[in-house]
Write a protein that holds these residues in place. Structure first.
Motif, PDB file in Angstrom:
ATOM      1  N   MET A  55       0.830  -1.201   0.000  1.00  0.00           N
ATOM      2  CA  MET A  55       0.000   0.000   0.000  1.00  0.00           C
ATOM      3  C   MET A  55       0.862   1.248   0.000  1.00  0.00           C
ATOM      4  SD  MET A  55      -2.906   1.416  -0.054  1.00  0.00           S
ATOM      5  CE  MET A  55      -3.674   2.989   0.296  1.00  0.00           C
ATOM      6  N   SER A  56       0.653   2.100  -0.998  1.00  0.00           N
ATOM      7  CA  SER A  56       1.272   3.418  -1.032  1.00  0.00           C
ATOM      8  C   SER A  56       0.124   4.419  -1.005  1.00  0.00           C
ATOM      9  CB  SER A  56       2.118   3.591  -2.287  1.00  0.00           C
ATOM     10  OG  SER A  56       2.698   4.872  -2.341  1.00  0.00           O
ATOM     11  N   GLY A  57      -0.087   5.039   0.130  1.00  0.00           N
ATOM     12  CA  GLY A  57      -1.287   5.843   0.338  1.00  0.00           C
ATOM     13  C   GLY A  57      -1.167   7.281  -0.118  1.00  0.00           C
ATOM     14  N   THR A  58      -2.232   8.036   0.119  1.00  0.00           N
ATOM     15  CA  THR A  58      -2.282   9.426  -0.312  1.00  0.00           C
ATOM     16  C   THR A  58      -1.363  10.328   0.493  1.00  0.00           C
ATOM     17  OG1 THR A  58      -4.291   9.629   1.026  1.00  0.00           O
ATOM     18  CG2 THR A  58      -4.582   9.322  -1.337  1.00  0.00           C
ATOM     19  N   SER A  59      -0.845   9.831   1.612  1.00  0.00           N
ATOM     20  CA  SER A  59       0.147  10.608   2.352  1.00  0.00           C
ATOM     21  C   SER A  59       1.508  10.575   1.655  1.00  0.00           C
ATOM     22  CB  SER A  59       0.296  10.073   3.786  1.00  0.00           C
ATOM     23  OG  SER A  59      -0.892  10.286   4.522  1.00  0.00           O
TER      24      SER A  59
ATOM     25  N   GLY B 237      -0.927   0.147  -5.766  1.00  0.00           N
ATOM     26  CA  GLY B 237      -0.410   1.205  -6.615  1.00  0.00           C
ATOM     27  C   GLY B 237      -0.548   2.552  -5.915  1.00  0.00           C
ATOM     28  N   GLN B 238      -0.345   3.622  -6.672  1.00  0.00           N
ATOM     29  CA  GLN B 238      -0.432   4.976  -6.116  1.00  0.00           C
ATOM     30  C   GLN B 238      -1.570   5.723  -6.791  1.00  0.00           C
ATOM     31  OE1 GLN B 238       1.700   6.599  -3.649  1.00  0.00           O
ATOM     32  NE2 GLN B 238      -0.132   7.881  -3.737  1.00  0.00           N
ATOM     33  N   THR B 239      -2.560   6.134  -6.020  1.00  0.00           N
ATOM     34  CA  THR B 239      -3.667   6.900  -6.584  1.00  0.00           C
ATOM     35  C   THR B 239      -3.185   8.294  -6.967  1.00  0.00           C
ATOM     36  OG1 THR B 239      -5.339   5.701  -5.300  1.00  0.00           O
ATOM     37  CG2 THR B 239      -5.960   7.853  -6.166  1.00  0.00           C
ATOM     38  N   VAL B 240      -3.387   8.657  -8.232  1.00  0.00           N
ATOM     39  CA  VAL B 240      -3.037  10.010  -8.674  1.00  0.00           C
ATOM     40  C   VAL B 240      -4.271  10.803  -9.084  1.00  0.00           C
ATOM     41  CG1 VAL B 240      -0.686   9.416  -9.366  1.00  0.00           C
ATOM     42  CG2 VAL B 240      -2.551   9.207 -11.042  1.00  0.00           C
TER      43      VAL B 240
END
Length: 383
Positions: free
Chosen positions: A10-14, A105-108
């Motif tokens: 997990m790569s979060g919005t932080s 993934g990373q949310t963009v």
């Protein structure tokens, strides 16, 4: 039903790093918690992610990867593959013993009202690099069907809550860049939604003012004074009157809060205190929209380590009991990564990960794309 060994990423919005955790589960019950770790991003890597986030605002095609978005996707995939290798080596785990990786993934970009959500990260590339089956792109099917695509973690919160003996109803509050809540009261499907800004606004403010990634332990906020008028003005946003399901993009409140809270005119301490109070107040606005007021709140995500925010939540949510996930006996730092391991197994088994009561999907839905390593590494298991 057999137990699967899964790794969640997990790569979060932080955007502070990659959370990694191992879990043994059949996709319903949790058999065993494995090790966990955090792979921190370097400053230059965070800078590229931020450029990708800014450029992604112009996207209308979820498969497009222009400029920094494509560069960031390649970086994200490589970093996740490296993180998996380091994790396995550090814990003496043979990759042959891992059945699946759940890759967020990373949310963009997240605009569910436009049926558009973009999580960068090449699932097939990760499978090829690690030699392990990968389940990725877990939000897309829900959004395509008209759901919000978030929050995803409630199905795992439900499994965790089954182990607790605290008073019910239980609310599990995850405070990452965006905050979301899961309401659990013995009904078959969890009830959940995003509540509003989490750590993103505080983190961005501290980075702009002091070059620091966060307000460590809420120290600056503890020394500041809350602007109650600013909090009230922020709560005037129409989002807080909406009934669930509802979800947010990380940057949805950036301009609104900067203007309504007059952050430019505040000291670091007063700005941090006011932003923490905004997060706590926006969480409290969800209570009237829940089936009934929770008696127990369990806080996870980065916000659980902000003592000032935890104090403010306790005040806003009284008389309910508010405690951190660690205090409840969970591993607060690993929960989201564990959740993606859990959801990967559910996806393999064809079990739903989102529900009408969590994302507004028309029916309980499975999700995720399965990527098999192109170089077969072993005989595949039976599902």
């Amino acid at each position: 039903m057999r137990t699967f060994r899964a790794i969640g990423l997990m790569s979060g919005t932080s955007m502070d790093g990659i959370d990694i955790a191992m879990l043994e589960t059949d996709g319903e019950m949790i058999s065993r918690f494995g090790p966990s770790a955090l792979h921190l991003y370097r400053e230059d890597e965070v800078a590229l992610l931020r450029r990708a986030l800014d450029e992604a605002r112009a996207l209308t095609d979820r498969d497009a990867r222009p400029g920094a978005v494509g560069e960031a996707e390649r970086m994200v995939t490589a970093l996740h593959a490296g993180a998996v290798r380091v994790f396995l080596d550090a814990n003496g785990i043979d990759s042959e013993r891992i059945d699946v990786i759940g890759f967020h993934g990373q949310t963009v970009l997240h605009r569910p009202d436009e049926r558009l959500t973009v999580q960068i990260g090449d699932g097939q590339g990760l499978a090829d690099e690690t030699g392990i089956r990968v389940v990725y792109d877990l939000r897309a099917a829900d959004v395509a069907a008209g759901g919000q695509g978030a929050p995803l973690v409630p199905v795992y919160h439900r499994a965790l809550a089954a182990t607790l003996a605290c008073p019910r109803p239980i609310a599990v509050l995850n405070i990452g860049g965006v905050a979301n809540v899961t309401f659990i009261d013995g009904v078959p499907d969890p009830y959940a939604c995003d509540t509003g800004p989490g750590n993103a606004l505080i983190d961005d403010f501290m980075r702009e003012r002091r070059g620091e990634a966060r307000d460590e332990n809420g120290g600056a906020a503890a020394r500041g004074r809350v602007d109650a008028g600013a909090v009230a003005r922020v709560l005037g946003h129409s989002f807080f009157a909406l009934k669930p399901p509802k979800s947010l993009d990380r940057n949805a409140f950036r301009e609104w809060v900067a203007d309504r809270a007059a952050l430019a005119d505040k000291s670091v301490e007063d700005g941090a205190a006011t932003l923490a109070a905004i997060t706590a107040a926006t969480v409290a606005t969800i209570v009237p929209h829940l089936p009934e007021p929770p008696k127990s709140w369990i806080v996870c995500g980065g916000g659980a380590s902000n003592a000032t925010l935890m104090r403010m939540l306790g005040e806003r949510l009284a008389p309910a009991r508010v405690e951190t996930a660690n205090e409840a006996g969970w591993n607060a730092d690993a929960i989201e990564a564990q959740a993606f391991a859990y959801m990967a197994v559910r996806s393999l088994r064809g079990l739903p990960i989102t529900f009408p009561t969590t994302t507004g999907a028309p029916e309980p839905m499975t999700g995720g794309v399965v990527a098999e390593p192109r170089a077969a590494r072993r005989k595949r298991m039976r599902i």
